[in-house]
Motif scaffolding. Structure first.
Motif, short mmCIF file in Angstrom:
data_model
loop_
_atom_site.label_atom_id
_atom_site.label_comp_id
_atom_site.label_asym_id
_atom_site.label_seq_id
_atom_site.Cartn_x
_atom_site.Cartn_y
_atom_site.Cartn_z
N GLY A 75 0.77 -1.23 0.00
CA GLY A 75 0.00 0.00 0.00
C GLY A 75 0.80 1.28 0.00
N GLY A 76 2.15 1.14 -0.01
CA GLY A 76 2.94 2.37 0.00
C GLY A 76 4.42 2.14 0.21
N TYR A 77 5.05 3.06 0.95
CA TYR A 77 6.49 3.01 1.20
C TYR A 77 6.76 3.38 2.66
N LYS A 78 7.88 2.87 3.17
CA LYS A 78 8.35 3.27 4.49
C LYS A 78 9.62 4.09 4.31
N LEU A 79 9.59 5.33 4.78
CA LEU A 79 10.69 6.27 4.59
C LEU A 79 11.61 6.31 5.80
N ASN A 80 12.91 6.43 5.52
CA ASN A 80 13.90 6.56 6.59
C ASN A 80 14.93 7.63 6.21
N GLY A 81 15.29 8.44 7.19
CA GLY A 81 16.29 9.47 6.95
C GLY A 81 15.97 10.73 7.72
N VAL A 82 16.69 11.79 7.42
CA VAL A 82 16.48 13.07 8.10
C VAL A 82 16.20 14.16 7.06
N LEU A 83 15.10 14.85 7.25
CA LEU A 83 14.73 15.98 6.43
C LEU A 83 15.22 17.25 7.14
N THR A 84 16.07 18.01 6.49
CA THR A 84 16.56 19.25 7.09
C THR A 84 15.90 20.46 6.43
N TRP A 85 15.77 21.52 7.20
CA TRP A 85 15.27 22.80 6.69
C TRP A 85 13.87 22.70 6.07
N ALA A 86 12.97 22.07 6.80
CA ALA A 86 11.56 22.03 6.37
C ALA A 86 10.85 23.23 6.98
N SER A 87 10.54 24.23 6.16
CA SER A 87 9.98 25.48 6.66
C SER A 87 8.45 25.45 6.72
N VAL A 114 4.00 6.12 4.00
CA VAL A 114 3.27 7.00 3.09
C VAL A 114 2.54 6.12 2.08
N LYS A 115 1.37 6.59 1.66
CA LYS A 115 0.52 5.79 0.78
C LYS A 115 0.89 5.92 -0.69
N ASP A 116 0.67 4.83 -1.42
CA ASP A 116 0.87 4.86 -2.88
C ASP A 116 0.05 5.98 -3.52
N GLU A 117 -1.17 6.17 -3.03
CA GLU A 117 -2.07 7.15 -3.65
C GLU A 117 -1.61 8.59 -3.45
N ASP A 118 -0.65 8.81 -2.53
CA ASP A 118 -0.15 10.15 -2.28
C ASP A 118 1.20 10.42 -2.95
N ILE A 119 1.67 9.44 -3.76
CA ILE A 119 2.89 9.65 -4.53
C ILE A 119 2.60 10.62 -5.67
#
Length: 327
Positions: free
Chosen positions: A126-138, A195-200
Protein backbone atom coordinates in the motif's frame (compact mmCIF):
# COMPACT_ATOMS: atom_id res chain seq x y z
CA UNK A 1 -4.72 41.98 -21.24
CA UNK A 2 -7.12 39.14 -20.23
CA UNK A 3 -9.77 40.01 -17.63
CA UNK A 4 -8.48 37.18 -15.44
CA UNK A 5 -5.06 38.87 -15.30
CA UNK A 6 -6.57 42.24 -14.39
CA UNK A 7 -8.75 40.62 -11.74
CA UNK A 8 -5.75 38.90 -10.18
CA UNK A 9 -3.71 42.13 -10.09
CA UNK A 10 -6.61 44.07 -8.57
CA UNK A 11 -6.99 41.43 -5.89
CA UNK A 12 -3.22 41.38 -5.28
CA UNK A 13 -3.19 45.15 -4.78
CA UNK A 14 -5.92 44.83 -2.14
CA UNK A 15 -3.93 42.11 -0.37
CA UNK A 16 -0.83 44.31 -0.46
CA UNK A 17 -2.71 47.14 1.24
CA UNK A 18 -3.98 44.78 3.93
CA UNK A 19 -0.48 43.45 4.54
CA UNK A 20 0.85 47.00 4.88
CA UNK A 21 -1.30 47.37 8.00
CA UNK A 22 0.35 44.40 9.71
CA UNK A 23 3.23 44.82 12.22
CA UNK A 24 5.79 43.92 9.54
CA UNK A 25 8.81 44.45 11.81
CA UNK A 26 7.54 41.47 13.84
CA UNK A 27 6.70 39.14 10.95
CA UNK A 28 10.30 37.99 10.57
CA UNK A 29 10.40 36.60 14.13
CA UNK A 30 6.82 35.74 15.05
CA UNK A 31 5.20 32.57 13.69
CA UNK A 32 1.81 33.93 14.69
CA UNK A 33 2.27 37.17 12.72
CA UNK A 34 3.74 35.42 9.70
CA UNK A 35 0.88 32.93 9.66
CA UNK A 36 -1.61 35.79 9.72
CA UNK A 37 0.08 37.41 6.71
CA UNK A 38 0.26 34.07 4.88
CA UNK A 39 -3.43 33.41 5.54
CA UNK A 40 -4.36 36.85 4.19
CA UNK A 41 -2.68 36.01 0.88
CA UNK A 42 -3.87 32.38 0.89
CA UNK A 43 -7.51 33.19 1.65
CA UNK A 44 -7.53 35.72 -1.19
CA UNK A 45 -6.34 33.08 -3.69
CA UNK A 46 -2.95 34.69 -4.38
CA UNK A 47 -1.28 31.29 -4.66
CA UNK A 48 -3.72 29.66 -7.10
CA UNK A 49 -1.56 30.27 -10.15
CA UNK A 50 -2.36 26.77 -11.43
CA UNK A 51 -5.65 28.22 -12.68
CA UNK A 52 -3.75 30.15 -15.40
CA UNK A 53 -1.79 28.99 -18.44
CA UNK A 54 1.99 28.63 -18.11
CA UNK A 55 2.96 31.89 -19.81
CA UNK A 56 0.56 33.88 -17.67
CA UNK A 57 1.70 32.06 -14.52
CA UNK A 58 5.24 33.43 -14.92
CA UNK A 59 3.95 36.99 -15.32
CA UNK A 60 1.69 36.65 -12.29
CA UNK A 61 4.49 35.15 -10.21
CA UNK A 62 6.67 38.17 -10.91
CA UNK A 63 3.79 40.49 -9.95
CA UNK A 64 3.12 38.44 -6.80
CA UNK A 65 6.70 38.60 -5.58
CA UNK A 66 7.00 42.25 -6.54
CA UNK A 67 4.13 42.97 -4.13
CA UNK A 68 4.76 40.47 -1.31
CA UNK A 69 8.52 40.70 -0.84
CA UNK A 70 8.61 44.38 0.13
CA UNK A 71 6.32 43.49 3.04
CA UNK A 72 8.02 40.29 4.14
CA UNK A 73 10.61 38.05 2.53
CA UNK A 74 9.55 35.30 4.93
CA UNK A 75 6.07 35.50 3.43
CA UNK A 76 7.57 35.27 -0.05
CA UNK A 77 9.65 32.29 1.08
CA UNK A 78 6.45 30.47 2.05
CA UNK A 79 4.84 31.58 -1.22
CA UNK A 80 7.72 30.03 -3.16
CA UNK A 81 7.09 26.73 -1.40
CA UNK A 82 3.33 26.48 -1.88
CA UNK A 83 3.66 27.58 -5.51
CA UNK A 84 6.29 24.88 -6.04
CA UNK A 85 4.13 22.21 -4.43
CA UNK A 86 1.14 23.19 -6.56
CA UNK A 87 3.24 23.34 -9.73
CA UNK A 88 4.69 19.89 -9.10
CA UNK A 89 1.22 18.44 -8.61
CA UNK A 90 -0.02 20.10 -11.81
CA UNK A 91 2.99 19.11 -13.91
CA UNK A 92 2.68 15.47 -12.91
CA UNK A 93 -1.12 15.33 -13.30
CA UNK A 94 -1.33 14.08 -9.74
CA UNK A 95 -4.78 12.43 -9.41
CA UNK A 96 -5.41 13.94 -5.95
CA UNK A 97 -4.21 17.43 -6.87
CA UNK A 98 -7.63 19.08 -6.49
CA UNK A 99 -7.84 17.75 -2.93
CA UNK A 100 -4.36 19.03 -2.05
CA UNK A 101 -4.84 22.36 -3.83
CA UNK A 102 -7.20 23.15 -0.95
CA UNK A 103 -4.41 22.43 1.55
CA UNK A 104 -1.46 24.55 2.59
CA UNK A 105 1.45 22.51 1.26
CA UNK A 106 5.11 23.16 1.95
CA UNK A 107 8.07 21.29 0.45
CA UNK A 108 11.06 19.35 1.75
CA UNK A 109 12.76 18.37 -1.49
CA UNK A 110 15.93 20.46 -1.77
CA UNK A 111 18.05 17.59 -0.49
CA UNK A 112 17.36 15.84 -3.82
CA UNK A 113 19.95 18.07 -5.47
CA UNK A 114 22.66 16.90 -3.04
CA UNK A 115 24.99 14.00 -3.68
CA UNK A 116 23.88 10.85 -1.91
CA UNK A 117 20.50 9.84 -0.50
CA UNK A 118 19.23 11.65 2.59
CA UNK A 119 15.83 9.94 2.63
CA UNK A 120 15.38 6.40 1.31
CA UNK A 121 12.37 4.13 1.05
CA UNK A 122 11.36 0.49 1.16
CA UNK A 123 8.32 -0.66 -0.77
CA UNK A 124 5.61 -2.21 1.36
CA UNK A 125 1.97 -3.08 1.01
CA UNK A 126 0.00 0.00 0.00
CA UNK A 127 2.94 2.37 0.00
CA UNK A 128 6.49 3.01 1.20
CA UNK A 129 8.35 3.27 4.49
CA UNK A 130 10.69 6.27 4.59
CA UNK A 131 13.90 6.56 6.59
CA UNK A 132 16.29 9.47 6.95
CA UNK A 133 16.48 13.07 8.10
CA UNK A 134 14.73 15.98 6.43
CA UNK A 135 16.56 19.25 7.09
CA UNK A 136 15.27 22.80 6.69
CA UNK A 137 11.56 22.03 6.37
CA UNK A 138 9.98 25.48 6.66
CA UNK A 139 6.46 26.49 7.64
CA UNK A 140 5.81 24.13 10.55
CA UNK A 141 2.45 25.11 12.11
CA UNK A 142 1.76 27.31 9.05
CA UNK A 143 1.61 24.61 6.37
CA UNK A 144 -0.65 21.67 7.12
CA UNK A 145 0.91 19.31 4.54
CA UNK A 146 4.42 18.66 3.28
CA UNK A 147 5.79 17.42 -0.05
CA UNK A 148 8.69 15.09 0.78
CA UNK A 149 11.39 14.02 -1.65
CA UNK A 150 13.02 10.59 -1.34
CA UNK A 151 14.99 7.96 -3.23
CA UNK A 152 13.84 4.46 -4.04
CA UNK A 153 16.28 2.32 -6.01
CA UNK A 154 17.18 4.43 -9.09
CA UNK A 155 14.19 6.74 -8.77
CA UNK A 156 13.66 10.17 -7.27
CA UNK A 157 10.16 10.40 -5.84
CA UNK A 158 7.87 12.92 -4.15
CA UNK A 159 4.99 12.26 -1.79
CA UNK A 160 2.49 14.37 0.17
CA UNK A 161 1.83 13.84 3.85
CA UNK A 162 0.55 15.74 6.86
CA UNK A 163 3.04 18.17 8.38
CA UNK A 164 2.79 17.13 12.01
CA UNK A 165 4.34 14.73 14.47
CA UNK A 166 2.89 11.26 14.05
CA UNK A 167 4.32 7.75 14.22
CA UNK A 168 7.67 7.69 12.44
CA UNK A 169 7.65 11.48 11.86
CA UNK A 170 9.54 13.32 14.63
CA UNK A 171 10.49 16.98 14.86
CA UNK A 172 14.13 16.88 15.98
CA UNK A 173 14.78 20.59 16.50
CA UNK A 174 14.07 24.12 15.32
CA UNK A 175 17.39 25.81 14.50
CA UNK A 176 17.80 29.46 15.53
CA UNK A 177 18.49 31.78 12.60
CA UNK A 178 19.44 35.45 12.26
CA UNK A 179 16.66 35.96 9.75
CA UNK A 180 13.35 34.24 9.04
CA UNK A 181 12.92 32.70 12.50
CA UNK A 182 9.16 32.95 11.97
CA UNK A 183 9.45 30.43 9.15
CA UNK A 184 9.61 27.87 11.96
CA UNK A 185 12.07 25.77 9.98
CA UNK A 186 12.50 22.31 11.49
CA UNK A 187 14.58 19.19 11.07
CA UNK A 188 12.61 15.95 10.89
CA UNK A 189 13.60 12.36 11.56
CA UNK A 190 11.75 9.72 9.54
CA UNK A 191 11.80 6.19 10.94
CA UNK A 192 9.84 3.67 8.89
CA UNK A 193 7.40 6.49 8.22
CA UNK A 194 4.56 5.10 6.12
CA UNK A 195 3.27 7.00 3.09
CA UNK A 196 0.52 5.79 0.78
CA UNK A 197 0.87 4.86 -2.88
CA UNK A 198 -2.07 7.15 -3.65
CA UNK A 199 -0.15 10.15 -2.28
CA UNK A 200 2.89 9.65 -4.53
CA UNK A 201 3.07 12.77 -6.70
CA UNK A 202 6.00 11.96 -8.99
CA UNK A 203 8.55 9.33 -9.94
CA UNK A 204 11.57 10.32 -12.05
CA UNK A 205 15.19 9.28 -12.61
CA UNK A 206 17.59 10.53 -9.95
CA UNK A 207 18.85 14.00 -10.93
CA UNK A 208 15.53 15.24 -12.33
CA UNK A 209 15.05 17.87 -9.60
CA UNK A 210 18.51 19.37 -10.11
CA UNK A 211 17.95 19.58 -13.85
CA UNK A 212 14.62 21.40 -13.53
CA UNK A 213 15.78 23.73 -10.76
CA UNK A 214 18.61 25.11 -12.90
CA UNK A 215 16.02 26.76 -15.19
CA UNK A 216 13.91 28.23 -12.39
CA UNK A 217 13.54 32.01 -12.08
CA UNK A 218 11.77 31.90 -8.72
CA UNK A 219 14.67 33.15 -6.58
CA UNK A 220 15.42 35.81 -9.19
CA UNK A 221 11.85 37.09 -8.94
CA UNK A 222 12.07 37.14 -5.15
CA UNK A 223 15.34 39.10 -5.24
CA UNK A 224 13.84 41.52 -7.75
CA UNK A 225 10.86 42.09 -5.44
CA UNK A 226 13.26 42.84 -2.60
CA UNK A 227 15.00 45.35 -4.86
CA UNK A 228 11.73 47.14 -5.56
CA UNK A 229 11.16 47.43 -1.83
CA UNK A 230 14.66 48.79 -1.26
CA UNK A 231 14.16 51.55 -3.85
CA UNK A 232 11.47 53.09 -1.62
CA UNK A 233 14.02 53.62 1.15
CA UNK A 234 16.77 55.37 -0.83
CA UNK A 235 17.08 58.93 0.47
CA UNK A 236 19.17 60.26 -2.40
CA UNK A 237 17.42 61.00 -5.69
CA UNK A 238 20.45 60.58 -7.97
CA UNK A 239 21.37 57.27 -6.36
CA UNK A 240 17.71 56.18 -6.49
CA UNK A 241 17.32 56.92 -10.21
CA UNK A 242 20.55 55.13 -11.13
CA UNK A 243 19.57 52.11 -9.00
CA UNK A 244 16.12 51.99 -10.59
CA UNK A 245 17.64 51.91 -14.08
CA UNK A 246 20.12 49.17 -13.13
CA UNK A 247 17.36 47.06 -11.59
CA UNK A 248 15.17 47.55 -14.66
CA UNK A 249 18.03 46.42 -16.93
CA UNK A 250 18.53 43.22 -14.96
CA UNK A 251 14.78 42.57 -14.99
CA UNK A 252 14.82 42.82 -18.79
CA UNK A 253 17.73 40.38 -19.05
CA UNK A 254 15.96 38.01 -16.67
CA UNK A 255 12.68 37.99 -18.56
CA UNK A 256 14.46 37.44 -21.89
CA UNK A 257 16.56 34.49 -20.73
CA UNK A 258 15.74 30.79 -20.59
CA UNK A 259 19.33 29.56 -20.44
CA UNK A 260 20.43 27.95 -17.17
CA UNK A 261 24.01 29.24 -17.23
CA UNK A 262 22.92 32.76 -18.11
CA UNK A 263 20.30 32.72 -15.34
CA UNK A 264 22.99 31.81 -12.81
CA UNK A 265 25.06 34.82 -13.90
CA UNK A 266 22.00 37.09 -13.75
CA UNK A 267 21.33 35.90 -10.20
CA UNK A 268 24.84 36.93 -9.19
CA UNK A 269 24.48 40.37 -10.81
CA UNK A 270 21.13 40.86 -9.12
CA UNK A 271 22.46 39.90 -5.70
CA UNK A 272 25.50 42.16 -6.00
CA UNK A 273 23.35 45.08 -7.15
CA UNK A 274 20.92 44.68 -4.26
CA UNK A 275 23.71 44.33 -1.73
CA UNK A 276 25.18 47.60 -2.95
CA UNK A 277 21.81 49.37 -3.01
CA UNK A 278 20.83 48.26 0.49
CA UNK A 279 24.26 48.81 2.04
CA UNK A 280 24.73 52.28 0.54
CA UNK A 281 21.18 53.24 1.53
CA UNK A 282 22.00 52.29 5.12
CA UNK A 283 25.22 54.31 4.98
CA UNK A 284 23.28 57.35 3.72
CA UNK A 285 20.79 56.97 6.58
CA UNK A 286 23.56 56.61 9.13
CA UNK A 287 23.39 54.93 12.54
CA UNK A 288 19.59 54.89 12.75
CA UNK A 289 19.51 52.34 9.92
CA UNK A 290 20.53 49.54 12.32
CA UNK A 291 17.51 50.04 14.58
CA UNK A 292 15.39 46.89 14.76
CA UNK A 293 12.25 48.63 13.50
CA UNK A 294 13.99 49.98 10.40
CA UNK A 295 13.26 48.18 7.14
CA UNK A 296 16.65 48.33 5.41
CA UNK A 297 18.45 46.22 8.01
CA UNK A 298 15.72 43.60 7.59
CA UNK A 299 16.10 43.74 3.81
CA UNK A 300 19.84 43.19 4.24
CA UNK A 301 19.23 40.01 6.25
CA UNK A 302 16.49 38.84 3.89
CA UNK A 303 18.80 39.31 0.92
CA UNK A 304 21.20 36.82 2.47
CA UNK A 305 18.33 34.45 3.26
CA UNK A 306 17.18 34.35 -0.35
CA UNK A 307 20.60 33.99 -1.88
CA UNK A 308 21.73 31.28 0.51
CA UNK A 309 18.78 29.18 -0.63
CA UNK A 310 19.24 26.56 -3.33
CA UNK A 311 22.92 27.23 -4.05
CA UNK A 312 24.77 24.43 -5.81
CA UNK A 313 28.55 24.17 -6.14
CA UNK A 314 28.43 25.65 -9.62
CA UNK A 315 26.75 28.87 -8.48
CA UNK A 316 29.06 29.14 -5.46
CA UNK A 317 32.05 28.89 -7.78
CA UNK A 318 30.61 31.61 -10.02
CA UNK A 319 30.26 33.93 -7.02
CA UNK A 320 33.91 33.40 -6.13
CA UNK A 321 35.00 33.98 -9.73
CA UNK A 322 32.95 37.20 -9.91
CA UNK A 323 34.56 38.44 -6.71
CA UNK A 324 38.11 37.65 -7.87
CA UNK A 325 37.46 39.30 -11.23
CA UNK A 326 36.29 42.58 -9.71
CA UNK A 327 38.57 42.86 -6.68
Amino acid sequence: MPDTYKKYIKNLNLVSKELQNQPLEKVDESVKNLKKCFDIAYNNNCFKLYNYDKELQDKLKLKLFSKLTKHSASLTFLAIQILAANAIMSKNNFPKREYYFDKKCGIAINHLRMKGSFVTAKKCKGGYKLNGVLTWASGYKIFDHLLIGFHHKDSEMEVLTEFKEIKGFTIVDTPETFVGQALNTVNIRLENFFVKDEDIVSTNPIGNYTKNKSLSKTVHYALYGLGLGALDYINDEKFKNISKKKLKKIKKDLLNSNDGEELDKIRIKLFNLLQNIITLSMIIDGGKSILKEKTLQRYYRELIMFNANGLNQKIKKLFVEEYLLNN
